[in-house]
Design a protein around this motif. Structure first.
Motif, mmCIF file in Angstrom:
data_model
loop_
_atom_site.group_PDB
_atom_site.id
_atom_site.type_symbol
_atom_site.label_atom_id
_atom_site.label_comp_id
_atom_site.label_asym_id
_atom_site.label_seq_id
_atom_site.Cartn_x
_atom_site.Cartn_y
_atom_site.Cartn_z
ATOM 1 N N ARG A 107 1.697 0.089 12.459
ATOM 2 C CA ARG A 107 1.866 0.337 10.350
ATOM 3 C C ARG A 107 3.032 1.392 10.366
ATOM 4 O O ARG A 107 2.480 2.143 9.535
ATOM 5 N N TYR A 108 3.862 1.061 10.519
ATOM 6 C CA TYR A 108 5.150 2.179 9.946
ATOM 7 C C TYR A 108 4.708 2.421 8.162
ATOM 8 O O TYR A 108 5.038 3.080 7.498
ATOM 9 N N THR A 109 4.796 0.972 8.076
ATOM 10 C CA THR A 109 4.856 0.550 6.740
ATOM 11 C C THR A 109 3.631 -0.327 6.046
ATOM 12 O O THR A 109 2.669 0.419 6.097
ATOM 13 N N ASP A 110 3.565 -1.285 6.000
ATOM 14 C CA ASP A 110 2.156 -2.135 5.128
ATOM 15 C C ASP A 110 1.454 -2.961 6.308
ATOM 16 O O ASP A 110 0.822 -3.785 5.459
ATOM 17 N N GLY A 111 1.680 -2.831 7.762
ATOM 18 C CA GLY A 111 1.109 -3.818 8.467
ATOM 19 C C GLY A 111 1.890 -5.003 8.366
ATOM 20 O O GLY A 111 3.024 -4.713 7.851
ATOM 21 N N CYS A 112 1.626 -6.053 9.544
ATOM 22 C CA CYS A 112 1.822 -7.237 9.533
ATOM 23 C C CYS A 112 1.859 -8.279 8.615
ATOM 24 O O CYS A 112 0.491 -7.562 7.732
ATOM 25 N N ARG A 131 0.432 -1.268 0.077
ATOM 26 C CA ARG A 131 -0.056 -0.475 0.123
ATOM 27 C C ARG A 131 1.191 1.124 0.390
ATOM 28 O O ARG A 131 0.048 2.093 -0.639
ATOM 29 N N HIS A 132 2.046 1.196 1.082
ATOM 30 C CA HIS A 132 2.877 2.457 1.012
ATOM 31 C C HIS A 132 4.027 2.757 0.498
ATOM 32 O O HIS A 132 4.992 3.641 0.223
ATOM 33 N N ARG A 133 4.576 1.395 -0.008
ATOM 34 C CA ARG A 133 5.892 1.163 -0.864
ATOM 35 C C ARG A 133 5.626 0.837 -2.064
ATOM 36 O O ARG A 133 4.980 -0.685 -1.913
ATOM 37 N N PRO A 134 6.765 0.390 -2.769
ATOM 38 C CA PRO A 134 5.726 -0.210 -4.209
ATOM 39 C C PRO A 134 7.190 -1.328 -3.744
ATOM 40 O O PRO A 134 7.891 -1.893 -2.948
ATOM 41 N N PRO A 135 6.913 -3.032 -4.339
ATOM 42 C CA PRO A 135 7.597 -3.409 -4.027
ATOM 43 C C PRO A 135 8.735 -4.343 -4.579
ATOM 44 O O PRO A 135 9.055 -3.327 -5.321
ATOM 45 N N PRO A 136 10.103 -4.902 -3.980
ATOM 46 C CA PRO A 136 10.655 -4.810 -4.452
ATOM 47 C C PRO A 136 11.141 -5.602 -6.087
ATOM 48 O O PRO A 136 9.975 -6.390 -5.892
ATOM 49 N N VAL A 137 11.919 -5.604 -6.726
ATOM 50 C CA VAL A 137 11.994 -5.798 -8.264
ATOM 51 C C VAL A 137 11.995 -7.317 -8.136
ATOM 52 O O VAL A 137 13.143 -7.574 -7.483
ATOM 53 N N PRO A 138 11.876 -7.978 -8.815
ATOM 54 C CA PRO A 138 12.092 -9.754 -8.119
ATOM 55 C C PRO A 138 14.307 -9.784 -9.267
ATOM 56 O O PRO A 138 13.778 -9.122 -10.163
ATOM 57 N N LEU A 139 14.714 -10.398 -8.122
ATOM 58 C CA LEU A 139 16.140 -10.592 -9.252
ATOM 59 C C LEU A 139 15.908 -11.289 -10.447
ATOM 60 O O LEU A 139 15.255 -12.807 -10.175
ATOM 61 N N THR A 140 17.317 -11.402 -10.707
ATOM 62 C CA THR A 140 16.964 -12.716 -11.992
ATOM 63 C C THR A 140 17.604 -13.697 -11.818
ATOM 64 O O THR A 140 18.546 -13.545 -11.159
#
Length: 359
Positions: free
Chosen positions: A262-267, A194-203
């Motif tokens: 909920r500093y980021t996206d919660g548990c 919700r509050h930050r983009p997911p990390p791009v999966p590594l190749t």
């Protein structure tokens, strides 16, 4: 048990030639001059391709070298362990090896380079189920076992290990957020970003490089797993420290991280990519052996300096500032560049002008 009556060099060469960790075969040649159990654990870690010493903070200054060795042997696809110079093993050292076999289920072969078993080894074998052979061909079958069905992954070439891998997922590793672990039982839902983009999966190529470098950079299962977890969660060290061994679900291949405030996206439960599983399995086994279920699965907040040192030893870093924006000396990794950028953007927000009062 292999009996090499005449201490024939062909037995030693055959056993050493079988050593190939990617194929699941380890040949351990204990170093001379020590009879300590810790020394044997260091030899085993070195045989696994790891630094023999563990970095980090440990109670009473005792390095849990055996626990680390047992954790890696449990997590890695090692199926056979051959131990040379077994006639020099003390009873306690031999018992350590039998405990390792009981925990991991590996095929353990001891090579005694004497006509008869020494008293210490004979005593240790009293409760063990074993067989003896003096035949070289039979010994070779013990060393090699069956050939593996899948070809092992190729090692990273020596020419590329000195280059930095810049990984954006590490940008928040030292973020200043401060989630805390849940006190009550918590079964988080799957992560929703919700509050930050997911990390791009590594190749696949990058994950192979990362895994190879981390295996060679540290023998500490928790520090290695913390770096790996940061790469597929994008989480800070503070949030990684909320995970406990029970938060890693091997069947579902998920890792739960907690964030009550909920500093980021919660548990939330994060999917664990297949390449990362070996590191989390090692960390879970290590934590249970050392301290139990209620301790951190990954690095604790106080391990920050050790964690960053492991990442830098493996030549892994977040994106770095341009030369004109660097605050430290050339060559030093600046882990807080993302935090500084966000702070600068926040400070640049114009303050709302106060309306003049009507009089």
């Amino acid at each position: 048990m292999v009996i090499d009556r005449d201490d024939d060099v062909i037995h030693t060469h055959t056993a050493l030639a079988a050593h190939h960790p990617p194929s699941g075969r380890i040949t351990l040649h204990p170093g001379p001059g020590t009879t300590s159990e810790t020394g044997l654990a260091h030899d085993l870690l070195a045989a696994l391709g790891k630094p023999p010493l563990l970095t980090g903070r440990f109670p009473a200054g005792r390095q849990p070298a055996w626990e680390a060795a047992m954790a890696w042997m449990t997590a890695l696809p090692v199926t056979r362990l051959t131990v040379l110079r077994a006639h020099r093993l003390t009873t306690r050292r031999a018992m350590r090896l039998f405990q390792l076999q009981a925990l991991t289920g590996i095929h353990l072969t001891l090579v005694c380079h004497r006509p008869h078993l020494p008293a210490a080894l004979h005593q240790a074998l009293q409760t063990a189920d074993y067989s003896l052979t003096t035949d070289l061909d039979a010994a070779r079958r013990h060393y090699y076992g069956r050939p593996i069905a899948e070809p092992p992954l190729a090692d990273e070439s020596a020419g590329t290990t000195g280059r930095w891998l810049t990984l954006p997922a590490l940008e928040r590793l030292i973020s200043y957020d401060s989630p805390r672990p849940c006190i009550d039982p918590c079964t988080p839902p799957p992560i929703i970003w919700r509050h930050r983009p997911p990390p791009v999966p590594l190749t696949a190529h990058t994950t192979q490089k990362v895994a190879h470098r981390l295996h060679a950079a540290t023998a500490h299962p928790r520090l290695a797993a913390a770096v790996v977890a940061a790469l597929f969660t994008g989480a800070s060290l503070q949030q990684l420290a909320t995970a406990r061994p029970r938060d890693y679900d091997t069947a579902a291949a998920t890792l739960a991280l907690h964030d009550r405030a909920r500093y980021t996206d919660g548990c939330a439960a994060h999917p664990v990519p297949p390449w990362a599983g070996v590191f989390l399995r090692a960390a879970a086994c290590f934590t249970r052996l050392v301290s139990g279920e209620d301790q951190e699965l990954l690095a604790a907040p106080g391990d920050r300096a050790h964690l960053l040192r492991v990442a830098e030893t493996a030549k892994l870093r977040p994106p770095q500032p341009p030369a004109a924006r660097r605050e430290g000396p050339v060559g030093r990794v600046e882990w807080d560049w993302r935090e500084r950028q966000e702070a600068e953007r926040y400070e640049a927000v114009p303050i709302s002008r106060v309306r003049p009062s009507r009089r």
